[in-house]
Design an enzyme around this catalytic site. Structure first.
Site, PDB file in Angstrom:
ATOM      1  N   CYS A  95       8.179   3.955 -13.929  1.00 21.03           N
ATOM      2  CA  CYS A  95       6.909   2.906 -14.144  1.00 21.03           C
ATOM      3  C   CYS A  95       6.492   2.868 -15.646  1.00 21.03           C
ATOM      4  O   CYS A  95       5.943   1.848 -16.020  1.00 21.03           O
ATOM      5  CB  CYS A  95       5.835   3.405 -13.414  1.00 21.03           C
ATOM      6  SG  CYS A  95       6.375   3.443 -11.551  1.00 21.03           S
TER       7      CYS A  95
ATOM      8  N   GLY B  69       4.608   4.369  -2.087  1.00 19.20           N
ATOM      9  CA  GLY B  69       3.726   5.246  -2.618  1.00 19.20           C
ATOM     10  C   GLY B  69       2.388   5.036  -3.312  1.00 19.20           C
ATOM     11  O   GLY B  69       1.457   5.408  -3.138  1.00 19.20           O
TER      12      GLY B  69
HETATM   13  C1  LIG Z   1       5.124  10.944  -7.779  1.00 22.23           C
HETATM   14  C2  LIG Z   1       5.302   9.479  -7.250  1.00 22.23           C
HETATM   15  N1  LIG Z   1       4.117   8.825  -6.855  1.00 22.23           N
HETATM   16  C3  LIG Z   1       4.103   7.694  -6.382  1.00 22.23           C
HETATM   17  C4  LIG Z   1       5.145   6.839  -6.663  1.00 22.23           C
HETATM   18  C5  LIG Z   1       5.136   5.644  -6.335  1.00 22.23           C
HETATM   19  O1  LIG Z   1       5.859   5.228  -5.289  1.00 22.23           O
HETATM   20  P1  LIG Z   1       6.274   3.615  -4.992  1.00 22.23           P
HETATM   21  O2  LIG Z   1       7.501   3.577  -6.098  1.00 22.23           O
HETATM   22  O3  LIG Z   1       6.862   3.688  -3.454  1.00 22.23           O
HETATM   23  O4  LIG Z   1       5.295   2.823  -5.139  1.00 22.23           O
HETATM   24  C6  LIG Z   1       5.968   7.356  -7.270  1.00 22.23           C
HETATM   25  C7  LIG Z   1       7.342   6.576  -7.750  1.00 22.23           C
HETATM   26  O5  LIG Z   1       7.940   6.937  -8.887  1.00 22.23           O
HETATM   27  C8  LIG Z   1       6.228   8.673  -7.831  1.00 22.23           C
HETATM   28  O6  LIG Z   1       7.246   9.330  -8.427  1.00 22.23           O
END
Ligand SMILES: Cc1ncc(COP(=O)(O)O)c(C=O)c1O
Length: 385
Positions: free
Chosen positions: A325, A71
């Protein structure tokens, strides 16, 4: 002690069917999908089948799906790739205050490179208003980026209605659907999106693989160079086994979307009613209805979220204080602040996110443990003040 895992918005376990589908692509069909010999062609076949499955999941065409590392990369590619493609004209991007850091951080950098970024406010439930969006659109706006469902509080944005207005202004729409995928039906045409981000590990697929939907005809430039893979938009040898796992996970998720939503709603309703019965001074963050059914974000006044999370962890219960994160950071969640919570309430929040394997017995166990954990953390705070 078996863990009760209530952090499915951070990540989900790999489904056994997904692992079974992936394994042959790690040891038997290990060819490079760009190689023209038989081993390469076999890997390519797996990759393209996966692309078809991910495309079908959101009713897109396979040629509109780019595989990425997840993501975060999909969001970066959408924002920065559009920026590269509109260097002369693209001076203005619109987003909202409650986006994931993989949207807000790249936009902060773009702001440092001369782009104007408008960050729309949200109401107390986390919804962005059409009036605010209309007022923010300008002749030099090239892109609007809005998350379909919020990762911390589960608010669902009215993307279809907003996309009409956005396209009337000849502006492109990027939607981060990472949290919505597998929890809400996804159709790129009815949503009216030009770019859409997905991540496999939020829907019981492997980590490190995601996709960016790029509507046919949308100009997007790559962020890296050095290979012609993924239609020259994302160079580098593809993670074939992970893509295969993503394809299977997406197919299975689509099949049980209604069941999952009903199952999740039953569990989060039980949890929220139980919390209100057993713990005083609690408040829900996010909308009462029309949010992601699996997500329940609650502030426990007078108790630090970090302390609650650690107390529950000691009892074998995994929850989160906000987005994964941001975990470990002592900053209050930017999402909760944007919803109008004060710093103390934002710092006393816990996100429970249930999944397909969560049971009523597990929810009842949480309700048994939680009151004493909250009491302990509140008592510790009182003794320090
Ligand atoms: C809304 C949203 N966007 C993007 C991401 C990032 O995804 P990835 O962990 O695959 O990098 C997350 C992960 O928590 C998310 O919740």
């Amino acid at each position: 002690m078996q863990t009760i895992y209530l952090d499915h918005n951070a990540t989900t376990p790999l489904r056994p069917e997904v692992l079974v589908a992936m394994l042959p692509y790690l040891n038997v069909h290990f060819g490079n999908p760009s190689s023209v010999h038989r081993a390469g062609r076999r890997a390519k076949q797996g990759l393209e089948e996966a692309r078809e499955q991910v495309a079908a999941f959101m009713k897109a065409r396979p040629a509109e799906v780019l595989f990425t590392s997840g993501g975060t990369e999909s969001n970066n590619l959408a924002l920065r790739g559009m920026r590269r493609a509109t260097y002369d004209t693209g001076k203005h991007i619109i987003t909202t205050a409650i986006e994931h850091s993989s949207i807000l951080e790249p936009l902060r950098r773009l702001a440092g490179e001369g782009i104007t970024v408008t960050t729309l406010p949200v109401d107390r439930e986390g919804r962005v208003s059409a009036e605010d969006l209309a007022a923010a659109l300008r002749p030099e706006t090239t892109l609007v980026s809005i998350g379909l469902a919020n990762h911390e509080v589960g608010t669902i944005q009215p993307i279809t209605a907003l996309s009409r207005m956005i396209h009337e202004h000849d502006v492109l729409l990027h939607v981060d659907a990472v949290q919505a995928a597998g929890k809400l039906p996804l159709e790129v045409h009815s949503l009216g999106v030009d770019l859409l981000s997905l991540s496999a590990h939020k829907l019981y697929g492997p980590k490190g693989i995601g996709a960016l939907y790029v509507r046919k005809g949308t100009n997007l430039l790559p962020l890296m160079s050095g290979g012609a893979q993924e239609r020259e938009k994302r160079p580098g040898t593809e993670n074939v086994a992970a893509a295969v796992g993503f394809g299977v996970a997406a197919t299975l998720a689509a099949q049980e979307i209604e069941w999952q939503a009903a199952h999740s709603l039953r569990l989060t309703t039980r949890l929220w009613e139980g919390i209100q019965d057993k713990v005083s001074h609690v408040s829900l963050n996010g909308p009462e209805r029309d949010r992601l059914a699996n997500t329940l974000n609650v502030s426990f006044a007078g108790a630090a979220g970090e302390g609650l999370m650690m107390g529950l962890d000691l009892a074998g219960i995994a929850v989160s204080t906000g987005s994964a994160c941001a975990a470990g950071s002592i900053e209050p969640s930017h999402v909760l602040l944007a919803l109008g919570r004060d710093e103390a309430m934002a710092k006393s929040a816990i996100r429970f996110s249930v999944g397909r394997d969560t049971t009523e017995q597990e929810i009842d166990r949480v309700l048994e443990v939680l009151p004493s954990v909250v009491e302990r953390v509140r008592a510790a705070a009182r003794s320090q003040s």
